[in-house]
Structure formats: structure tokens, C-alpha cells
Design a protein around this motif. Structure first.
Motif, PDB file in Angstrom:
ATOM      1  N   HIS A 132       9.579  13.611  -0.896  1.00  0.00           N
ATOM      2  CA  HIS A 132       9.220  13.996   0.473  1.00  0.00           C
ATOM      3  C   HIS A 132       7.775  13.607   0.791  1.00  0.00           C
ATOM      4  O   HIS A 132       7.469  13.224   1.931  1.00  0.00           O
ATOM      5  CB  HIS A 132       9.425  15.506   0.668  1.00  0.00           C
ATOM      6  N   GLU A 188       3.581   7.124   7.593  1.00  0.00           N
ATOM      7  CA  GLU A 188       2.252   7.020   8.196  1.00  0.00           C
ATOM      8  C   GLU A 188       1.720   5.591   8.100  1.00  0.00           C
ATOM      9  O   GLU A 188       1.209   5.032   9.077  1.00  0.00           O
ATOM     10  CB  GLU A 188       1.268   7.971   7.520  1.00  0.00           C
ATOM     11  N   ARG A 242       6.715  10.719   3.677  1.00  0.00           N
ATOM     12  CA  ARG A 242       5.744  10.970   4.744  1.00  0.00           C
ATOM     13  C   ARG A 242       4.582   9.972   4.664  1.00  0.00           C
ATOM     14  O   ARG A 242       4.108   9.475   5.698  1.00  0.00           O
ATOM     15  CB  ARG A 242       5.201  12.397   4.645  1.00  0.00           C
ATOM     16  N   TYR A 261      -3.026  11.057   6.128  1.00  0.00           N
ATOM     17  CA  TYR A 261      -2.205  11.596   5.043  1.00  0.00           C
ATOM     18  C   TYR A 261      -2.425  10.818   3.755  1.00  0.00           C
ATOM     19  O   TYR A 261      -2.396  11.387   2.661  1.00  0.00           O
ATOM     20  CB  TYR A 261      -0.722  11.564   5.433  1.00  0.00           C
TER      21      TYR A 261
END
Length: 504
Positions: free
Chosen positions: A330, A338, A334, A358
Motif C-alpha cells: 500500500h 505520486e 501510493r 510522499y
């Protein structure tokens, strides 16, 4: 008669030595008491249990015969949990203070910087195998070396650096199987950072990743370099016993490392003005140093020390991060989203990397949870103090005698739940949203000795991470093993980073 006279002279000399030593010892004791009273010092709140408080035979036995603790960093963290954030290990022949208190570490590295120096034990261990460079110098010599190096880094162009990184990243891709077979990317990261570091520092890469030729000399150099690094760590762990240790294999490896770097410098300087690689564009720290000194030994030692910092730390950071990412799909998803949203599938510019929030969080979290330099030390250059660690509550100053060691532990400090929350032992990039830990987070050291190349190390890391997540849709591992450190000059994964990468 002559024999009697000689005996009297000998007795008189011995008596003089004893008196001199006694008076000097008394003088030191008086000065330490004066410092202690002036600063309000109290006895240490906590002391480590030792079996032999005088000679330290238990320490000698552990160094020579006891098997090293496999998860040493976790062991040190648990010790702080038991004894407090600052404690003393005290013997008649050996005294050391251990701390993970950010306030004490700030004092050692910044506010009390002039009262501490690099430990003689570390300096001796490193100089014997890596020469005299920025990581073994103190005082004026260190200030001069840093002043010489600073402009060599300041003049570098970020976009040229990014272009150079892409060349070596493409060489990395050619080493990763197309069919998604499991591959250990850790040695690939070490080869990549060696290729880039030599290119960046000297304008002439080792090209270890390139399959076009055997690169026997380069691979021998990498092996010898690792041998020297391992021996340095072993010597530092021996503490004062290192003077009795001699490794002929490491000495031979050192000779080959020195010769390789000397030859490399000669080739690189001979290429000055030439365009060794299409992406050279003047990115050459060696030429900047060579303009300031013609001393080849000084050039070699400085380059070798910078190589330790630039190659080892970045490779370890990449390895530690991707070890965790392979177990947290996960987070990887993500991160990938990004990067794609900012740069698409094209290599990111330095400005685009700077906007990837991130990605920065992931790198910061890796440096927090698995700092590549998890412990460090300083030696008191005079009778001085730590501001905390004394008294029953630990809030009073603690006397640090001249010559005593202070070992500071960022691995434990980075797990402070008051700073990082109750889940401080978990990898959670989102914790960095608005977090400002100050001196509670020191991935690149702090104070005057803060890492001179940290901006370039982060740019290199951010770029390579962004290219990895652009290129590979998923990263998985078949092993559910926990991270265990390989404790070297920089700390990485003991069992490698064995992953399966699926190309996008």
C-alpha cells in the motif's frame, strides 16, 4: 660502588615518576571536582552493571570469545529502555557514557562542540585502513579539509547530476530480470552507487554494472574496500584492545585499494578537459581538489573518505527502504501514484522531485527507522559535562572526564514515542505530515560536522527511488522476515533485499 650508585639513581627515578603521577592525578581530581561543583553535576542516574569494575576482564572476555549479538541495535535500544536515556559504564581503566537523549546529543554536536573530538580509537581504526581524511581529522586540520571540500560540492549542477544518474540507472535495469524472477537488489544498489560516486567525484566511473567487459580490477577493488570497511568496524568494536589486533589480509586489501585509487586519480586527472562520458559536464570533485593541492596522498585520502560517505550511505538507504517497500504494497502504490502524477513516465527533474512530498516522507521514515549511521561517539577533549543524566531524576548535569567516551545512539533516539508517537517502531511515512522533530531526528549528524553532501545524497536517493517506482509496477518478496542489520561503516540489510519486480 658504581652499582650501588646506579641502584640509587633508579630508585630515585622511580620515586620521581610515582610522585609526578600522584600529583598529576590529584590535580586532575581537584579540577574535575571544581568543574562538577561549578556546573552542578550529580552522580549518574543509572549505571550499567559490570562484573569487573577495575581491569575490565569481562569486557576483554566478551571481545575475544563471546559471539557478537545478532540484533545489536535492538539490544542497545532495549538497554536504554531499562537504564534510561543516559547511563554510565564505569571501570577504573575504562569509562564511557551512553546516551540517546536529544538534548545531550545537541550539546555534544553543537553547543559543546569545542569540548569534544573524534575518539582516538575510531581515528586509529580508520586511519590505518583508509588514510587521513575528513572523517579522522580534528581541530584545525578538520576545519581546513572541510573548507577545501565545501566549494567542490557547492559548484555542482543538479540537472547535470540527474542526467548522470540516469545513465547509471539504465545500467542497473539491465541487471534486473525481465520475467519477474527474484533478484537481490542490494548488491546492485552498491554497484550503482559506486559507479555514480566515482563518476561524480572523479569524472571517471568504475562502470561495475556494465556487462560489456569483465571489470576484474573494479570488482577486486569493491571486495578489498569491503574488507577494509569490515576490519575498521571490527577494530572499533574491540575498543582499547584494537592495538593487539592485526589482520594481514586487510593490510593487503588496503594496499590494493590505495593503488587502485592512486591509478584512478592519475587516469581521471589525465582526462581533465576531455569528456569521458556524455554526461560529465564538469561534475568532478577531484579536479576541484586538485586545483588546491598537488599532494597525491592527500587527494587519495580525501577521495577515499568521501567515497565512504557517498557510496556506502546511499546504497544502504536504498536497500533499507526497498526492503520495507517490498513488504508494504500500500505504501509502494501510493508512492508510485505520486511520482506518476508529478512526472509521468519520464525521468523527473530536480524541481519535480522537490514537489514529491510522499517520496520525501518515505525516505525520511527509512532514515528514521533504519538510520545508516545508527551510533556514533565523541571523546571529551577536556573535563566537561552533559546537561542531562545526573541525579535521581536524570535532570542534572553529568560530569564527563577528559578522555572519556560518549557514545550517542540515533537508532534509539529515533524511536522516542514522545516525538514520533506510540507506533514509533513501525514504518509509517504519513507521520511526517507536519512533524518537526528538531534534534530528535539526525540522519546526517548535526552541528559543524553535519554531512557536507547531504543535499546531493538526498537528490540521488529521491531520483533513484522515483525511477524505480516509475519502472516497476509492483515489488514483492516471498520472505516475511524482519529487518536485521548488517553492522558495518554504514548499516544495511544482513540478508539482502530479495524481491520480485514487475515492470510496468
Amino acid at each position: 660502588m658504581s652499582s650501588l650508585s646506579d641502584s640509587r639513581c633508579l630508585i630515585l627515578c622511580l620515586f620521581s615518576l610515582v610522585v609526578t603521577y600522584t600529583l598529576r592525578h590529584i590535580s586532575h581530581q581537584i579540577h574535575q571536582r571544581q568543574v562538577s561543583q561549578a556546573k552542578g553535576c550529580k552522580d549518574a542516574q543509572s549505571k550499567a552493571p559490570v562484573k569487573d569494575r577495575f581491569i575490565g576482564l569481562d569486557f576483554i572476555y566478551d571481545c575475544l570469545f563471546t559471539k557478537p549479538i545478532e540484533k545489536y541495535l535492538d539490544y542497545t535500544y532495549k538497554t536504554f529502555q531499562q537504564l534510561g536515556s543516559t547511563y554510565v559504564c564505569q571501570r577504573w581503566t575504562w569509562e564511557a557514557t551512553y546516551t540517546c537523549d536529544s538534548r545531550n546529543i545537541k550539546h555534544i554536536l553543537a553547543s559543546g562542540f569545542a569540548e569534544f573530538k573524534l575518539p582516538r580509537l575510531r581515528v586509529n581504526a580508520m586511519m590505518g585502513l583508509l588514510g587521513s581524511g575528513i572523517f579522522t581529522l580534528n581541530g584545525h586540520s578538520w576545519s581546513h579539509a572541510r573548507a577545501v571540500l565545501r566549494p567542490c560540492f557547492a559548484k555542482q549542477n543538479k540537472e547535470d547530476m540527474v542526467s548522470m544518474l540516469e545513465t547509471h540507472f539504465q545500467a542497473l535495469l539491465r541487471r534486473i530480470p525481465l520475467g519477474g524472477e527474484t533478484v537481490d537488489v542490494q548488491p546492485l544498489f552498491f554497484w550503482l552507487t559506486m559507479d555514480f560516486a566515482t563518476h561524480f567525484l572523479m569524472g571517471h566511473s568504475t562502470h561495475v554494472l556494465d556487462r560489456a567487459s569483465s571489470h576484474a580490477k573494479e570488482k577486486q577493488f569493491v571486495d578489498d574496500y569491503l574488507t577494509c570497511s569490515t576490519e575498521i568496524v571490527r577494530k572499533m568494536q574491540l575498543g582499547p584492545l584494537q592495538i593487539f589486533s592485526f589482520n594481514f589480509g586487510a593490510m593487503r586489501a588496503r594496499s590494493r585499494v590505495f593503488k587502485y585509487i592512486d591509478d584512478f586519480i592519475s587516469v581521471s586527472l589525465d582526462k581533465e578537459g576531455e569528456n569521458d562520458d556524455a554526461t560529465n559536464s564538469g561534475l568532478n570533485v577531484l579536479q576541484g581538489l586538485a586545483a588546491l593541492t598537488t599532494d597525491r596522498k592527500q587527494l587519495r585520502d580525501q577521495i577515499l573518505h568521501i567515497l565512504v560517505a557517498s557510496r556506502d550511505t546511499t546504497a544502504c538507504l536504498l536497500s533499507n527502504l526497498f526492503f520495507v517497500l517490498s513488504r508494504k504494497p500500500h505504501v509502494y502504490e501510493r508512492l508510485r501514484q505520486e511520482v506518476l502524477s508529478v512526472a509521468g513516465t519520464e525521468p523527473a527533474t530536480s524541481n519535480q522531485l522537490n514537489s514529491m512530498e510522499y517520496l520525501k516522507w518515505c525516505v525520511q521514515e527509512s532514515l528514521r527507522l533504519h538510520p545508516v549511521i545508527p551510533t556514533n561517539a565523541r571523546e571529551a577533549s577536556k573535563d566537561t559535562i552533559l546537561p542531562y543524566g545526573g541525579g535521581k531524576d536524570g535532570n542534572s548535569p553529568l560530569l564527563i572526564k577528559k578522555g572519556s567516551l560518549v557514545m550517542y545512539n540515533t537508532y534509539a533516539m529515533h524511536r522516542d514515542t514522545e516525538v514520533f508517537g506510540p507506533d514509533a517502531e513501525e514504518f509509517v511515512p504519513e507521520r511526517w505530515n507536519g512533524l518537526r522533530p528538531g534534534w530528535g531526528y539526525l540522519p546526517f549528524n548535526g552541528g559543524p560536522r553535519i554531512c557536507i553532501g547531504q543535499k546531493f545524497a538526498l537528490l540521488e536517493t529521491h531520483y533513484l527511488v522515483s525511477r524505480m517506482v516509475q519502472t516497476f509496477e509492483t515489488i514483492k518478496t516471498n520472505k516475511d522476515t524482519e529487518w536485521v542489520e548488517l553492522y558495518a561503516l554504514a548499516t544495511t540489510c544482513k540478508d539482502g533485499v530479495n524481491v520480485s519486480l514487475k515492470r510496468a
